[in-house]
Design an enzyme around this catalytic site. Sequence first.
Site, mmCIF file in Angstrom:
data_model
loop_
_atom_site.group_PDB
_atom_site.id
_atom_site.type_symbol
_atom_site.label_atom_id
_atom_site.label_comp_id
_atom_site.label_asym_id
_atom_site.label_seq_id
_atom_site.Cartn_x
_atom_site.Cartn_y
_atom_site.Cartn_z
ATOM 1 N N SER A 126 200.132 8.353 47.254
ATOM 2 C CA SER A 126 199.327 8.390 48.477
ATOM 3 C C SER A 126 198.477 9.653 48.471
ATOM 4 C CB SER A 126 200.240 8.389 49.711
ATOM 5 O OG SER A 126 199.516 8.652 50.897
ATOM 6 N N TYR A 139 207.340 12.169 54.077
ATOM 7 C CA TYR A 139 206.496 11.211 53.354
ATOM 8 C C TYR A 139 205.557 11.934 52.406
ATOM 9 C CZ TYR A 139 203.161 7.389 52.623
ATOM 10 O OH TYR A 139 202.343 6.432 52.059
#
Length: 241
Positions: A126, A139
Amino acid sequence: MPRTGADRMLDSDRNARTAALTAESVRAAGAKSEVIVCDLRVRDDIETMVTRAAERFDGLDVLVNNAGVIESTVTTDHDRAVDSLSEELWDAVYEVNLKAAWLTTKFAAPYLRRSPRGPAIVNAASVSGLVGFPDSPAYGVAKAGVIHLTKVTAVDLAPVRCNCFCPGVIDTPLARSFFAAGEDRDARERELSAPQLVDRLGRPEEVARPACFLASDSAAFITGAAYVIDGGALAWRGVKG
């Protein structure tokens, strides 16, 4: 699936219904597909998943580590800063996003090494692994780990290739849950997409196509790379007016 060069796939998900829907889509495209329910926080589930796939399909050619959760999908608590996040929540996000990718790679490696078909691993990272975002520390750290896991895997498993893709703001259930977790959903979406030079949310297929490319023989000379798919957000330090 045949149009990308693949003719069989084992689809794994913790949710049996979601896995079945994916498998139906694969079959509709003309490929074989089977389902196994797997909790990526359970080591034995991961090992069983990999072993069953290898046995059913007589080996493994491609591994795609595409599972992921963000803090807002695990808790409704709005206080998710790095100094207030619970240890339990940190572990849940880390284990699904990073530890599971490592374990799956570990168990798949012997089969991939034996593949005669240009074996490859594709990891879902990501842009959160490249820059910091608020309210998602676990995350971001986990996805940064995925990027580095990709590089060390490429080194250790060569000639098995390993690459990852780093999506920006893509119109997926994960992104929508993150928007909804803010006080003003629309404002949160605008804030996150404002740096993008392409003035809209990314589409899932715009991530799927590069992922398929990285898994294919067309990317035979690419390994250890992180492909950014973010509409140009990280190309500058600006925000569109």
